[in-house]
Design a protein around this motif. Structure first.
Motif, PDB file in Angstrom:
ATOM      1  N   LEU A  44      26.919  41.521  44.578  1.00  0.00           N
ATOM      2  CA  LEU A  44      27.927  41.778  43.557  1.00  0.00           C
ATOM      3  C   LEU A  44      28.328  40.483  42.856  1.00  0.00           C
ATOM      4  O   LEU A  44      28.660  40.486  41.671  1.00  0.00           O
ATOM      5  N   ILE A  45      28.306  39.388  43.600  1.00  0.00           N
ATOM      6  CA  ILE A  45      28.631  38.086  43.025  1.00  0.00           C
ATOM      7  C   ILE A  45      27.320  37.407  42.646  1.00  0.00           C
ATOM      8  O   ILE A  45      26.564  36.959  43.506  1.00  0.00           O
ATOM      9  N   ARG A  46      27.058  37.336  41.341  1.00  0.00           N
ATOM     10  CA  ARG A  46      25.782  36.837  40.829  1.00  0.00           C
ATOM     11  C   ARG A  46      25.926  35.421  40.270  1.00  0.00           C
ATOM     12  O   ARG A  46      27.025  34.999  39.908  1.00  0.00           O
ATOM     13  N   PRO A  47      24.810  34.693  40.115  1.00  0.00           N
ATOM     14  CA  PRO A  47      24.861  33.348  39.519  1.00  0.00           C
ATOM     15  C   PRO A  47      25.367  33.382  38.077  1.00  0.00           C
ATOM     16  O   PRO A  47      25.322  34.428  37.407  1.00  0.00           O
ATOM     17  N   THR A  88      25.534  40.675  35.271  1.00  0.00           N
ATOM     18  CA  THR A  88      26.958  40.490  35.583  1.00  0.00           C
ATOM     19  C   THR A  88      27.194  39.133  36.249  1.00  0.00           C
ATOM     20  O   THR A  88      27.364  39.054  37.470  1.00  0.00           O
ATOM     21  N   PRO A  89      27.223  38.033  35.498  1.00  0.00           N
ATOM     22  CA  PRO A  89      27.502  36.714  36.076  1.00  0.00           C
ATOM     23  C   PRO A  89      28.895  36.693  36.704  1.00  0.00           C
ATOM     24  O   PRO A  89      29.810  37.351  36.200  1.00  0.00           O
ATOM     25  N   TRP A  90      29.063  35.922  37.796  1.00  0.00           N
ATOM     26  CA  TRP A  90      30.304  35.999  38.568  1.00  0.00           C
ATOM     27  C   TRP A  90      31.539  35.622  37.752  1.00  0.00           C
ATOM     28  O   TRP A  90      32.620  36.202  37.936  1.00  0.00           O
ATOM     29  N   LEU A  91      31.415  34.683  36.820  1.00  0.00           N
ATOM     30  CA  LEU A  91      32.576  34.311  36.017  1.00  0.00           C
ATOM     31  C   LEU A  91      33.009  35.460  35.110  1.00  0.00           C
ATOM     32  O   LEU A  91      34.206  35.632  34.831  1.00  0.00           O
ATOM     33  N   HIS A 109      17.734  49.286  37.325  1.00  0.00           N
ATOM     34  CA  HIS A 109      17.126  48.201  36.552  1.00  0.00           C
ATOM     35  C   HIS A 109      17.532  46.808  37.040  1.00  0.00           C
ATOM     36  O   HIS A 109      16.684  45.912  37.170  1.00  0.00           O
ATOM     37  N   THR A 110      18.840  46.619  37.347  1.00  0.00           N
ATOM     38  CA  THR A 110      19.332  45.265  37.671  1.00  0.00           C
ATOM     39  C   THR A 110      19.993  45.150  39.044  1.00  0.00           C
ATOM     40  O   THR A 110      20.323  44.041  39.455  1.00  0.00           O
ATOM     41  N   GLY A 111      20.235  46.270  39.734  1.00  0.00           N
ATOM     42  CA  GLY A 111      20.856  46.197  41.057  1.00  0.00           C
ATOM     43  C   GLY A 111      22.317  46.610  41.049  1.00  0.00           C
ATOM     44  O   GLY A 111      22.815  47.207  40.091  1.00  0.00           O
ATOM     45  N   LEU A 112      23.022  46.256  42.134  1.00  0.00           N
ATOM     46  CA  LEU A 112      24.401  46.714  42.346  1.00  0.00           C
ATOM     47  C   LEU A 112      25.421  46.017  41.457  1.00  0.00           C
ATOM     48  O   LEU A 112      26.591  46.389  41.472  1.00  0.00           O
ATOM     49  N   GLY A 113      25.011  45.005  40.716  1.00  0.00           N
ATOM     50  CA  GLY A 113      25.959  44.268  39.884  1.00  0.00           C
ATOM     51  C   GLY A 113      26.761  45.159  38.959  1.00  0.00           C
ATOM     52  O   GLY A 113      27.925  44.872  38.656  1.00  0.00           O
ATOM     53  N   VAL A 114      26.186  46.276  38.516  1.00  0.00           N
ATOM     54  CA  VAL A 114      26.894  47.174  37.605  1.00  0.00           C
ATOM     55  C   VAL A 114      28.136  47.771  38.254  1.00  0.00           C
ATOM     56  O   VAL A 114      29.092  48.143  37.562  1.00  0.00           O
ATOM     57  N   PHE A 115      28.154  47.857  39.591  1.00  0.00           N
ATOM     58  CA  PHE A 115      29.337  48.409  40.275  1.00  0.00           C
ATOM     59  C   PHE A 115      30.551  47.510  40.089  1.00  0.00           C
ATOM     60  O   PHE A 115      31.682  47.952  40.285  1.00  0.00           O
ATOM     61  N   ASN A 116      30.346  46.266  39.700  1.00  0.00           N
ATOM     62  CA  ASN A 116      31.472  45.364  39.455  1.00  0.00           C
ATOM     63  C   ASN A 116      32.440  45.925  38.424  1.00  0.00           C
ATOM     64  O   ASN A 116      33.649  45.645  38.481  1.00  0.00           O
ATOM     65  N   TYR A 117      31.911  46.700  37.468  1.00  0.00           N
ATOM     66  CA  TYR A 117      32.800  47.298  36.471  1.00  0.00           C
ATOM     67  C   TYR A 117      33.779  48.268  37.123  1.00  0.00           C
ATOM     68  O   TYR A 117      34.952  48.327  36.758  1.00  0.00           O
ATOM     69  N   ASN A 118      33.303  49.035  38.087  1.00  0.00           N
ATOM     70  CA  ASN A 118      34.185  49.959  38.805  1.00  0.00           C
ATOM     71  C   ASN A 118      35.108  49.216  39.763  1.00  0.00           C
ATOM     72  O   ASN A 118      36.272  49.585  39.935  1.00  0.00           O
ATOM     73  N   LEU A 119      34.570  48.175  40.388  1.00  0.00           N
ATOM     74  CA  LEU A 119      35.371  47.406  41.348  1.00  0.00           C
ATOM     75  C   LEU A 119      36.556  46.735  40.646  1.00  0.00           C
ATOM     76  O   LEU A 119      37.702  46.848  41.108  1.00  0.00           O
ATOM     77  N   THR A 120      36.281  46.042  39.559  1.00  0.00           N
ATOM     78  CA  THR A 120      37.383  45.422  38.819  1.00  0.00           C
ATOM     79  C   THR A 120      38.267  46.491  38.184  1.00  0.00           C
ATOM     80  O   THR A 120      39.475  46.300  38.039  1.00  0.00           O
ATOM     81  N   GLY A 121      37.664  47.635  37.837  1.00  0.00           N
ATOM     82  CA  GLY A 121      38.444  48.739  37.289  1.00  0.00           C
ATOM     83  C   GLY A 121      39.486  49.243  38.262  1.00  0.00           C
ATOM     84  O   GLY A 121      40.612  49.577  37.869  1.00  0.00           O
ATOM     85  N   VAL A 122      39.146  49.288  39.551  1.00  0.00           N
ATOM     86  CA  VAL A 122      40.105  49.731  40.570  1.00  0.00           C
ATOM     87  C   VAL A 122      41.277  48.749  40.671  1.00  0.00           C
ATOM     88  O   VAL A 122      42.444  49.153  40.778  1.00  0.00           O
TER      89      VAL A 122
END
Length: 525
Positions: A222-225, A231-234, A72-85
């Motif tokens: 992964l880094i969005r506006p 998933t905004p970058w901030l 639906h929105t792209g790879l931004g959802v992977f940020n949850y796993n990335l920050t999770g690591v």
């Protein structure tokens, strides 16, 4: 809803898998006493902890929800796993040793050791409610959606009940040892099956993904506006780490597996191993979700993209294995939730009420509690469909409840001044704010993204905890010995590790994880 026909061979593979996993779980169960039933005798090696933790973490919200969100929105959802690591590395270094040194059975029990019973009972209640109505019911609902595609004429509630019985059949008799040993098999099937699916997905839609990457498409960033609705970058910096801490460091379902490790070092390495496996979800979940836009355009429900990939792309024979892998993810999550929720109820409530109960009696109560929990979750599961995306449903609810709890752990572990009154005041204030948020969120924050609301709730809770604690007594030393972080202990550990093998050093694994995370961010920035 679209329906699919599968071969007798594939149905046979699924049937044999379910029979085997039940047999294997029962064969490896331990229920001699409370420690063997609830913590597998604290005897697990790092690789067992790592595989079990990974299998338990790949829930309906991860496998189905993240694939759907990527579609639906792209790879931004992977940020949850990335920050999770990154959170896992922090957890393994700073927090996990305190959990194991405290010899706790449950994470709320740690709050009692650091503060008092009030905080323990509150957090345990929140965990039990969340585990039943969010996690267990969510896993059952996701499994039912998949099986409904194969068995369209069977009632959804009946599918949920059958799936609940399958998970309960080995988890209730054998406890955590059964769940962990089943999860080892399930993790292996999940990884192998997901790799096969990813390869086929790239073979059929790899050009589409390559074109998106070459054109710098926003969906692969992964880094969005700041204005991004997903998933905004901030939010990556101020919101996701807080949710990650709650998920990986305060979650009984996951941390209970780490508490079963032989030693602190084995537990740390197990968490790091899970970090490496979690990074693989970029390739085996998120990217295939994006590619599926070209393979299955216009899906009405994004959550159905992963089942569509499995049922449409996998050939006969392999389809059965992949469906077994998909059911593995959901079964392992459900059994993990079932065991952990039973542990919370039995250890945090029943054992406190009946202090003279024998270890064997506690185990019997744990089994009865498990049966009650799975019945409630099965009855509630059909109603989850009213809440839209599984991932959104989970995260929105979590974003209100988790920040005050994370605040209590962080303040308790890293500040020796916070006392029981301060922690409880912060938790109760946080609960009050969460209730208000449910009804007046738009009036208070307008359209502010929930990842920005999370740190606000955390800071408010921390301020309350600090102010109330400053007005009261300093905590006694016995409350601080095994529950607060000391940098001096870490320095001693570093000097000891220098003389060992660098490749078996958990810190080396942690540094490698951080470097890989930064590399992934660079590639998809």
């Amino acid at each position: 809803m679209e329906h699919f026909q599968i071969s007798i061979l594939d149905l046979t593979v699924i049937g044999l898998y379910l029979i085997f996993i039940i047999w294997w779980g029962l064969k490896n169960g331990k229920s001699y006493d409370s420690q063997s039933y609830f913590l597998a005798g604290r005897s697990m090696s790092w690789w067992v902890v790592g595989l079990s933790l990974f299998a338990a973490s790949i829930s309906s919200t991860t496998l189905i929800g993240q694939a759907g969100d990527a579609y639906h929105t792209g790879l931004g959802v992977f940020n949850y796993n990335l920050t999770g690591v990154l959170v896992m590395v922090f957890f393994a270094i700073c927090i996990l040793p305190l959990y194991i040194k405290s010899k706790i059975f449950t994470i709320p029990e740690f709050l009692e050791k650091r503060f008092d019973k009030r905080s323990r009972y509150y957090f345990s209640s929140i965990c039990i409610i969340g585990n039943i109505f969010l996690d267990a019911a969510g896993a059952l609902y996701a499994a039912a959606l998949i099986l409904k595609l194969i068995l369209p004429d069977v009632d959804l509630q009946l599918i949920i009940i059958i799936f609940a019985i399958i998970a309960a059949s080995y988890t209730i008799p054998g406890g955590l040892s059964s769940a962990i040993n089943a999860e080892i098999i399930q993790a292996g099937i999940l990884i192998v099956g997901s790799i096969a699916l990813t390869v086929i997905c790239f073979m059929q839609g790899g050009d589409y993904f390559a074109d998106l990457y070459a054109n710098g498409d926003l969906s692969l960033k992964l880094i969005r506006p700041l204005t991004d609705t997903a998933t905004p970058w901030l939010g990556l910096i101020v919101g996701m780490p807080i949710l990650g801490l709650y998920f990986w460091a305060n979650n009984q379902t996951l941390v209970q597996r780490v508490l079963s490790s032989k030693t602190i070092d084995e537990g740390r390495k197990g968490v790091m191993f899970t970090g490496f496996l979690t990074l693989s979800t970029l390739v085996i979940i998120a990217i295939p979700g994006v590619i599926s836009r070209s393979l299955f355009p216009g899906l009405e429900k994004p959550d159905m993209v992963y089942p569509n990939m499995v049922l449409n792309l996998m050939p006969v024979g392999l389809l059965g294995i992949m469906l077994a892998a998909l059911l593995s993810a959901l079964t392992s999550t459900l059994s993990a939730i079932l065991n952990s929720t039973s542990t919370l109820f039995t250890i945090d409530f029943y054992a406190q009420f009946n202090k003279n109960a024998s270890s064997q009696h506690i185990v019997r109560v744990g089994k009865i509690a498990s049966a009650g929990i799975i019945v409630i979750a099965a009855l509630w599961a059909p109603y989850i469909g009213m809440f839209g995306s599984l991932l959104k449903y989970y995260q929105e609810m979590l974003s209100y409840v988790s920040p005050p709890i994370v605040a209590a752990f962080l303040m308790g572990i890293f500040s020796r001044r916070i006392n029981g009154n301060g922690a409880f005041a912060g938790l109760m204030s946080g609960l009050g704010i969460a209730v208000i948020m449910l009804f007046f969120k738009n009036s208070i924050f307008g359209g502010l993204h929930f990842l920005y609301i999370v740190p606000i709730l955390l800071i408010i809770s921390m301020i309350i905890m600090w102010m109330v604690s400053k007005c009261g007594e300093i905590p006694k030393e016995d409350k601080l010995q095994t529950t607060t972080y000391r940098f001096s202990d870490f320095k001693k550990e570093i000097s000891t590790l220098r003389h060992g093998n660098i490749w078996s050093n958990y810190l080396t694994w942690g540094v490698a994880l951080v470097v890989i995370c930064l590399f992934i961010l660079l590639i998809f920035s």
